[in-house]
Design a protein around this motif. Structure first.
Motif, mmCIF file in Angstrom:
data_model
loop_
_atom_site.group_PDB
_atom_site.id
_atom_site.type_symbol
_atom_site.label_atom_id
_atom_site.label_comp_id
_atom_site.label_asym_id
_atom_site.label_seq_id
_atom_site.Cartn_x
_atom_site.Cartn_y
_atom_site.Cartn_z
ATOM 1 N N THR A 158 7.245 -11.553 66.102
ATOM 2 C CA THR A 158 6.113 -11.043 66.869
ATOM 3 C C THR A 158 6.652 -10.349 68.115
ATOM 4 O OG1 THR A 158 4.656 -12.801 66.092
ATOM 5 C CG2 THR A 158 4.012 -11.667 68.114
ATOM 6 N N SER A 207 4.226 -2.921 68.654
ATOM 7 C CA SER A 207 4.074 -4.264 69.212
ATOM 8 C C SER A 207 2.896 -4.993 68.583
ATOM 9 C CB SER A 207 3.885 -4.183 70.727
ATOM 10 O OG SER A 207 2.670 -3.524 71.032
ATOM 11 N N ASP A 208 2.878 -6.304 68.783
ATOM 12 C CA ASP A 208 1.782 -7.140 68.288
ATOM 13 C C ASP A 208 0.817 -7.541 69.389
ATOM 14 O OD1 ASP A 208 2.570 -7.781 65.364
ATOM 15 O OD2 ASP A 208 4.419 -8.114 66.477
ATOM 16 N N ARG A 257 -5.494 -5.405 69.184
ATOM 17 C CA ARG A 257 -4.455 -6.426 69.279
ATOM 18 C C ARG A 257 -4.550 -7.082 70.651
ATOM 19 N NH1 ARG A 257 0.530 -2.705 66.893
ATOM 20 N NH2 ARG A 257 -0.617 -1.950 65.063
ATOM 21 N N PRO A 302 -0.632 -3.981 62.232
ATOM 22 C CA PRO A 302 0.797 -4.297 62.259
ATOM 23 C C PRO A 302 1.294 -4.538 60.846
ATOM 24 C CG PRO A 302 -0.487 -6.156 63.041
ATOM 25 C CD PRO A 302 -1.441 -5.023 62.872
ATOM 26 N N GLN A 307 0.810 -9.879 59.319
ATOM 27 C CA GLN A 307 -0.091 -10.674 60.148
ATOM 28 C C GLN A 307 0.517 -12.054 60.325
ATOM 29 O OE1 GLN A 307 -2.919 -9.539 61.551
ATOM 30 N NE2 GLN A 307 -2.486 -7.514 60.709
ATOM 31 N N HIS A 308 0.488 -12.538 61.556
ATOM 32 C CA HIS A 308 1.074 -13.840 61.844
ATOM 33 C C HIS A 308 -0.022 -14.893 61.885
ATOM 34 C CE1 HIS A 308 4.757 -11.774 62.710
ATOM 35 N NE2 HIS A 308 4.092 -10.961 63.492
#
Length: 739
Positions: free
Chosen positions: A540, A607-608, A626, A726, A729-730
């Motif tokens: 991330t 960036s996240d 985001r 992104p 996905q986290h």
């Protein structure tokens, strides 16, 4: 036993001693002691030292019975020191934030060498800060530690005591002490470096070396400058007592000659009646220690030869002739510039008499920078939609590579530049064109501005001198009167700028063209951008992009990024775009320096999440949907100096932290990307991005370049917009480690 003993001699530095000691005591690294040596100072240095010693048990105040000078004062401090390493800091200098932590980390990484050399900046009374010009000598390549013979170029650095950390047991075993008199650093630094069994370097600025206007030794006129001869006698005596160091004699001899010439050339140091005697002493020392083998630069060879020969009159004549020659060269260069400027203006006046070229357009960003911002987005769309349009971009040669091949580049001040300004129908800029620009009938000038204004702009700065500084408001209004159109991203921007930039232009409330890319970039493109920035797969990426502080001349980091990455854990990286003056950025594997990257949109896409403060980037970043986190630790100072148009804490684009600890907690608890963060972001987007739908550039081009007033693309509602996702996905529930 502390890790560091910081020894601070103090004599007539009462105006600076508080800042010096605060810079040590406020370090993030806490394992140190401070020994302040009051060298019988006639001012309040002694009471200041006592005040700090009473307040902090890490501080010891020593009071010498009589004034002994810098060298003996440092010796007294060494006698009381108990730390693993000795660090010397003059009472009018300061340590940079996190300097001790950076030094400690480097010592650990290089196996605790005898000596660690680090960098410094010269900080002038005006606030200007300039890094050491020989900083490249401290490059951290090759073995972690080494001997001087492996990197003799280190002797080219300033031979002072305060840009190094010394292992105390090494200093005590060798019996190193400082002699009395001026230039006491000389017989310390050379022997220490030549004797050290291990040396390491740290390519980071740790010390701010104050350049006082008056009062420092180097600007004091005195015969004490003759002490330099005794100090070099001590250096050569040290070498003569150790045959294994004989190889250094040529280098020392060359450095001695350079030093003598520097002192003699200074008009501030030697009393005029003593200059002849100084030259004779220099000649005697040169003859005594003459050792060939270290060639000097060609410009210095003649000076060195004349000193060795004792030819003072010839030396003076040479110096005078060089001063005259330099003056003539400067005068010739000034005349050449004046003649060229007159010719260019005559050329411009001629071009103004020729017809406009209806299909020519000139674009620029403030400061003649590279292809970026609103003008770049409009230029690209104009080439796509306007048949036969010929575009040109004003930029310095170093930025020419950023301009598309189809667009001509114009070097500022060139003949082509003035021709384009005189004959192009369309002029587009996010700053100001040359003040000598003559706006012709039929020319259209579009001012795009830069982002949505949170901080005070234009004539609203009249009451804010800290932010306005040298702004010429009369020239500003002359520039505004040239505008035909001014771009606005939202109603807020329209209301603010029509008041701050009063004139008769037409506001185009069409959105922000530079934000179109956020709605036209796919996950595969984002993945490629991340790869170019060396963002490890699966991590991330947090973009840290705070704004410039108007109330500070020197820009210092507001956030401890190393501590943040420890809190975040190994699955996070930080893209560091903080404005920092006079020091090298943190060399950490999970902190990526993007300060020189030309395109903010690329960084945002890669960036996240965003960490910022008052930067207008937040108004663009919410288009990505985001998370945004605001770090507003100094909001009172910022608002007092610059001013803001609304209270960002009551209507933020995401979670707000008022301190570093709050920020760390926000990330440690995942609050930064929770439901509250999403709600704030959605409200912010609705208020400030009503037209940012991917078609802003098209609306502007059709209105300005094609003259269309009807049928422009209608704004797409936020719920129907497509944003760049992104590449992965986290999971929202992932937790970060505490460090």
């Amino acid at each position: 036993m502390p890790r560091f003993s910081v020894i601070v001699p103090a004599f007539r530095v009462q105006a600076y001693l508080h800042a010096c000691l605060d810079s040590v005591l406020n370090q993030s690294f806490k394992d140190f002691e401070v020994v302040v040596v009051d060298d019988c100072s006639p001012d309040t240095c002694g009471p200041i030292a006592d005040e700090y010693a009473h307040r902090d048990p890490r501080v010891t105040a020593l009071h010498l019975p009589r004034n002994a000078g810098l060298g003996p004062a440092r010796n007294a401090g060494m006698e009381r020191a108990t730390g693993d390493y000795l660090i010397f800091l003059d009472g009018d200098d300061t340590l940079l934030p996190d300097a001790l932590q950076t030094i400690a980390d480097r010592l650990g990484a290089t196996g605790d060498p005898d000596v660690l050399m680090y960098d410094y900046t010269r900080t002038y009374w005006s606030g200007r800060s300039v890094r050491n010009v020989l900083a490249d000598r401290l490059a951290e390549h090759g073995p972690a530690s080494f001997r001087l013979a492996d990197r003799p170029e280190l002797l080219q650095l300033l031979m002072v005591v305060w840009n190094k950390a010394y292992r105390r047991t090494f200093v005590e075993a060798e019996g190193f002490t400082f002699p009395p008199g001026y230039y006491e650093d000389t017989p310390w630094t050379y022997p220490v470096l030549m004797s050290a069994g291990s040396i390491a370097v740290l390519d980071a600025v740790c010390v701010s070396y104050r350049q006082r206007r008056r009062g420092n030794i180097l600007s004091t006129t005195s015969e004490k400058h003759f002490d330099i001869f005794d100090q070099y006698d001590r250096v050569f005596a040290f070498v003569d007592a150790r045959p294994e160091l004989a190889l250094w004699r040529p280098v020392l001899f060359r450095r001695m000659l350079d030093h003598f010439c520097a002192v003699y050339a200074s008009r501030d140091r030697l009393p005029h009646p003593s200059r002849a005697a100084f030259f004779r002493r220099a000649t005697a020392s040169c003859r005594r220690y003459a050792t060939p083998g270290a060639p000097a630069p060609r410009r210095a060879r003649l000076r060195h030869g004349l000193v060795r020969l004792g030819a003072r009159r010839t030396y003076r004549a040479l110096a005078a002739s060089r001063r005259i020659g330099d003056s003539l060269r400067r005068g010739t260069a000034a005349l050449r510039r004046a003649v060229r400027g007159a010719v260019l203006q005559a050329h411009y006046r001629l071009q103004l008499r020729l017809p406009l070229r209806p299909r020519d357009a000139v674009f620029a960003t403030g400061g003649d920078g590279g292809y970026a911002g609103e003008p770049a987005a409009i230029e690209a769309k104009a080439r796509e939609l306007v048949p036969g349009l010929r575009t040109a971009w004003i930029c310095r040669p170093r930025h020419a590579s950023t301009v598309p091949p189809a667009t001509r580049t114009l070097a500022p001040g060139s003949f082509a530049y003035w021709s384009a300004l005189a004959r192009s129908t369309y002029l587009v800029n996010d700053g100001a064109f040359d003040r000598r620009l003559v706006k012709r009938r039929g020319q259209l000038l579009l001012q795009t501005h830069r982002g949505t204004p949170l901080k005070t702009v234009g004539t609203d700065l009249l009451d804010r001198p800290a932010a306005a500084r040298s702004t010429d408001f009369e020239q500003l209004l002359r520039d505004v009167d040239r505008w035909d159109f001014a771009l606005s991203a939202n109603p807020h921007s329209t209301l603010v700028r029509e008041r701050a930039y009063p004139s008769g232009y037409t506001t185009l409330e069409h959105g922000s063209p530079r934000n179109d890319v956020y709605h036209r970039t796919g996950p595969a493109d984002v993945a490629r951008l991340r790869e170019t920035l060396a963002i490890p797969p699966g991590t991330t990426a947090l973009l840290y992009a705070p704004t410039h502080r108007d109330y500070r001349r020197v820009q210092r980091p507001a956030l401890d990024l190393e501590r943040l990455v420890r809190v975040l854990g190994p699955q996070f990286v930080i893209l560091d775009r903080a404005p920092v003056s006079g020091r090298t950025r943190t060399a950490h594997p999970r902190i990526i320096d993007v300060s020189g990257h030309p395109c903010l949109e690329t960084l945002a896409l890669a960036s996240d999440a965003l960490i910022t403060d008052y930067a207008s980037l937040m108004f663009a970043y919410v288009n990505l949907d985001r998370p945004v986190v605001l770090h507003l630790e100094d909001i009172e100072a910022y608002e007092a100096a610059r001013g803001t148009y609304f209270d960002i804490t009551t209507f933020p684009p995401g979670i707000v932290a008022r301190s570093q600890d709050e920020l760390f907690d926000i990330f440690a608890t995942d609050h930064w990307r929770g439901s509250r963060s999403a709600q704030l972001r959605a409200a912010f987007l609705a208020r400030f991005c009503p037209y940012d739908d991917g078609h802003a550039a098209e609306r502007v081009v059709r209105r300005v370049f094609l003259g269309e007033t009807d049928g422009l693309p209608l704004p797409v509602p936020p719920s129907a917009r497509r944003t760049a996702l992104p590449p992965q996905q986290h999971p929202a529930g992932a937790r970060m480690s505490r460090g």
